[in-house]
Design a protein around this motif. Structure first.
Motif, PDB file in Angstrom:
ATOM      1  N   MET A 119     -13.247   2.545  17.967  1.00  0.00           N
ATOM      2  CA  MET A 119     -12.979   3.734  17.176  1.00  0.00           C
ATOM      3  C   MET A 119     -14.402   4.372  16.810  1.00  0.00           C
ATOM      4  SD  MET A 119      -9.061   3.423  15.567  1.00  0.00           S
ATOM      5  CE  MET A 119      -9.404   1.677  14.765  1.00  0.00           C
TER       6      MET A 119
ATOM      7  N   TYR B 165      -5.582   8.122  19.854  1.00  0.00           N
ATOM      8  CA  TYR B 165      -7.190   8.385  20.297  1.00  0.00           C
ATOM      9  C   TYR B 165      -7.243   8.016  21.734  1.00  0.00           C
ATOM     10  CZ  TYR B 165      -7.905   7.768  15.180  1.00  0.00           C
ATOM     11  OH  TYR B 165      -7.982   7.970  13.706  1.00  0.00           O
TER      12      TYR B 165
ATOM     13  N   ARG C  90     -15.958   1.765   9.068  1.00  0.00           N
ATOM     14  CA  ARG C  90     -15.505   0.946  10.241  1.00  0.00           C
ATOM     15  C   ARG C  90     -16.113  -0.646  10.425  1.00  0.00           C
ATOM     16  NH1 ARG C  90     -11.187   3.301  12.545  1.00  0.00           N
ATOM     17  NH2 ARG C  90     -11.151   5.640  12.552  1.00  0.00           N
TER      18      ARG C  90
ATOM     19  N   LEU D 164      -3.766   8.619   6.007  1.00  0.00           N
ATOM     20  CA  LEU D 164      -4.820   8.242   6.821  1.00  0.00           C
ATOM     21  C   LEU D 164      -4.949   9.309   7.929  1.00  0.00           C
ATOM     22  CD1 LEU D 164      -4.348   4.699   8.231  1.00  0.00           C
ATOM     23  CD2 LEU D 164      -6.187   5.375   6.730  1.00  0.00           C
TER      24      LEU D 164
ATOM     25  N   MET E 230      -4.879  -3.108   4.852  1.00  0.00           N
ATOM     26  CA  MET E 230      -4.462  -1.898   5.455  1.00  0.00           C
ATOM     27  C   MET E 230      -2.986  -1.561   5.043  1.00  0.00           C
ATOM     28  SD  MET E 230      -6.594  -1.021   7.554  1.00  0.00           S
ATOM     29  CE  MET E 230      -5.465   0.110   8.738  1.00  0.00           C
TER      30      MET E 230
ATOM     31  N   HIS F 157       1.922   6.656   7.586  1.00  0.00           N
ATOM     32  CA  HIS F 157       1.228   6.623   8.933  1.00  0.00           C
ATOM     33  C   HIS F 157       2.115   5.913   9.818  1.00  0.00           C
ATOM     34  CE1 HIS F 157      -2.407   6.918  10.999  1.00  0.00           C
ATOM     35  NE2 HIS F 157      -2.633   5.331  11.420  1.00  0.00           N
TER      36      HIS F 157
ATOM     37  N   LEU G 154       0.321   6.727  18.999  1.00  0.00           N
ATOM     38  CA  LEU G 154       0.243   6.702  17.503  1.00  0.00           C
ATOM     39  C   LEU G 154      -1.103   6.209  17.098  1.00  0.00           C
ATOM     40  CD1 LEU G 154       3.124   6.289  15.045  1.00  0.00           C
ATOM     41  CD2 LEU G 154       0.978   5.173  14.508  1.00  0.00           C
ATOM     42  N   SER G 155      -1.582   7.078  16.150  1.00  0.00           N
ATOM     43  CA  SER G 155      -2.962   6.845  15.606  1.00  0.00           C
ATOM     44  C   SER G 155      -3.958   6.165  16.480  1.00  0.00           C
ATOM     45  CB  SER G 155      -2.923   5.927  14.327  1.00  0.00           C
ATOM     46  OG  SER G 155      -4.106   6.174  13.548  1.00  0.00           O
ATOM     47  N   MET G 156      -4.399   5.085  16.437  1.00  0.00           N
ATOM     48  CA  MET G 156      -5.410   4.700  17.516  1.00  0.00           C
ATOM     49  C   MET G 156      -4.813   4.935  18.931  1.00  0.00           C
ATOM     50  SD  MET G 156      -7.359   0.959  18.056  1.00  0.00           S
ATOM     51  CE  MET G 156      -5.947   0.098  18.693  1.00  0.00           C
TER      52      MET G 156
ATOM     53  N   ALA H 265      -0.971   1.212  17.389  1.00  0.00           N
ATOM     54  CA  ALA H 265      -1.732   1.884  16.503  1.00  0.00           C
ATOM     55  C   ALA H 265      -2.684   0.656  15.992  1.00  0.00           C
ATOM     56  CB  ALA H 265      -1.167   2.190  15.200  1.00  0.00           C
ATOM     57  N   PHE H 266      -3.880   0.703  15.445  1.00  0.00           N
ATOM     58  CA  PHE H 266      -4.656  -0.147  14.971  1.00  0.00           C
ATOM     59  C   PHE H 266      -4.397  -0.670  13.563  1.00  0.00           C
ATOM     60  CE2 PHE H 266      -8.079  -1.340  12.048  1.00  0.00           C
ATOM     61  CZ  PHE H 266      -8.803  -1.997  12.886  1.00  0.00           C
TER      62      PHE H 266
ATOM     63  N   LEU I 236      -1.290   2.163   5.672  1.00  0.00           N
ATOM     64  CA  LEU I 236      -0.520   2.186   6.798  1.00  0.00           C
ATOM     65  C   LEU I 236       1.103   2.912   6.420  1.00  0.00           C
ATOM     66  CD1 LEU I 236      -1.318  -0.667   8.939  1.00  0.00           C
ATOM     67  CD2 LEU I 236      -2.049   1.499   9.248  1.00  0.00           C
TER      68      LEU I 236
HETATM   69  C1  MLT Z   1      -4.447   3.340  13.341  1.00  0.00           C
HETATM   70  O1  MLT Z   1      -3.607   3.313  12.643  1.00  0.00           O
HETATM   71  O2  MLT Z   1      -4.315   3.211  14.321  1.00  0.00           O
HETATM   72  C2  MLT Z   1      -5.764   3.196  12.570  1.00  0.00           C
HETATM   73  O3  MLT Z   1      -5.578   3.410  11.206  1.00  0.00           O
HETATM   74  C3  MLT Z   1      -6.569   4.678  13.054  1.00  0.00           C
HETATM   75  C4  MLT Z   1      -8.086   4.523  12.283  1.00  0.00           C
HETATM   76  O4  MLT Z   1      -8.479   3.742  11.592  1.00  0.00           O
HETATM   77  O5  MLT Z   1      -8.312   5.827  12.453  1.00  0.00           O
END
Ligand code: MLT
Length: 267
Positions: free
Chosen positions: A193, A101, A135, A220, A154, A246, A96-98, A31-32, A158
């Motif tokens: 992102m 994506y 962002r 999130l 964060m 998260h 997970l999350s990022m 994740a980010f 998170l």
């Molecule tokens: C993550 O946990 O990877 C980020 O919070 C994702 C996001 O900022 O959309």
């Protein structure tokens, strides 16, 4: 931690990775703004029965940032190059999350390499204009104030409330992982992102077995996002983990690992 050089786009960069165990290969996408260290307990629990890979996205942890951008497509290409370099044909991807994506961006381009998909605490939609703006603001903040400032910002997003109230140690571990990252990598990934595609159109095309996980206290990417993705992906199952935010794999590692192990037994 091992290092490997990959050619991605017009450049060559070095990625830090771990590769442990034998059997069905599962690769965890972090994740980010964390690093592969967030997967320590998954490596430990799963490598007895599976080949488990983790790595740092470009710029994070011990991987080079390179000169290219940090779009989800770049991340997907980096992952494809890593698999090529390690001579891995097919994997179960867990993002997970990022990481989710990037897993969707990978599936769009390299679906033949994906035997199974685990999408944890993530969503398919692109950003709203407002989310995109914040962002870019955070990217600037990272450049000006550094990664420790981003860590402070964060943590409340998170981690779920239960973790924040009952497990101060996890907050410290996550802060340390974030603070160890280069500010420029954090900024570049936020910009990446912000530009990501809407992946909702892809969901109906996903044909591999899919497990969707969300923490019940994730604000999130809330469980409603998981349910929506689950209703659009054929043969997806959705599991909600109680008392997790998260970072569900860190907050409730035993339950997370059990869900993943059960899913992996299908391969
Ligand atoms: C993550 O946990 O990877 C980020 O919070 C994702 C996001 O900022 O959309």
């Amino acid at each position: 931690m091992k290092k490997i050089s990959i050619n991605s786009g017009t450049e060559s960069i070095e990625l830090a990775y771990r590769d442990e165990g034998e059997g069905t290969t599962v690769i965890f996408l972090h994740a980010f703004p964390l690093s592969q260290r967030m997967w320590d307990s998954q490596i430990k629990a799963l490598s007895a029965s599976h080949r488990v890979l983790t790595f740092d996205w470009r710029g994070f942890g011990e991987s080079n940032l390179g000169a290219g951008n940090s779009s989800m497509e770049t991340f997907a290409d980096d992952l494809a190059e890593l698999l090529k370099a390690l001579e891995i044909e097919q994997v179960v991807l867990c993002g997970l999350s990022m990481g989710g994506y990037a897993a969707l961006a990978f599936y769009r381009k390299y679906s033949a390499k994906v035997s199974g998909l685990i999408l944890a605490d993530t969503k398919a939609g692109a950003d709203t204009e407002e989310a995109r703006r914040s962002r870019y603001e955070m990217a600037e903040q990272a450049r000006q104030k550094g990664s420790s400032a981003i860590a402070e910002l964060m943590i409340p997003k998170l981690l779920g409330l239960s973790t924040q109230q009952n497990n101060a140690q996890i907050a410290e571990e996550v802060k340390a992982i974030i603070a160890n990252n280069a500010a420029e990598a954090i900024a570049a990934a936020q910009e990446g992102m912000a530009q990501r595609k809407d992946s909702n159109d892809l969901l109906a095309e996903i044909s591999c077995p899919t497990l969707i996980i969300a923490g019940s206290e994730d604000t999130l990417t809330p469980p409603s996002e998981a349910e929506t993705m689950g209703s659009r992906i054929r043969s997806a199952e959705v599991k909600i983990i109680d008392k997790a935010g998260h970072l569900s794999n860190l907050e409730q590692p035993e339950i997370f690992n059990q869900l993943v192990l059960k899913f992996l037994s299908r391969f």
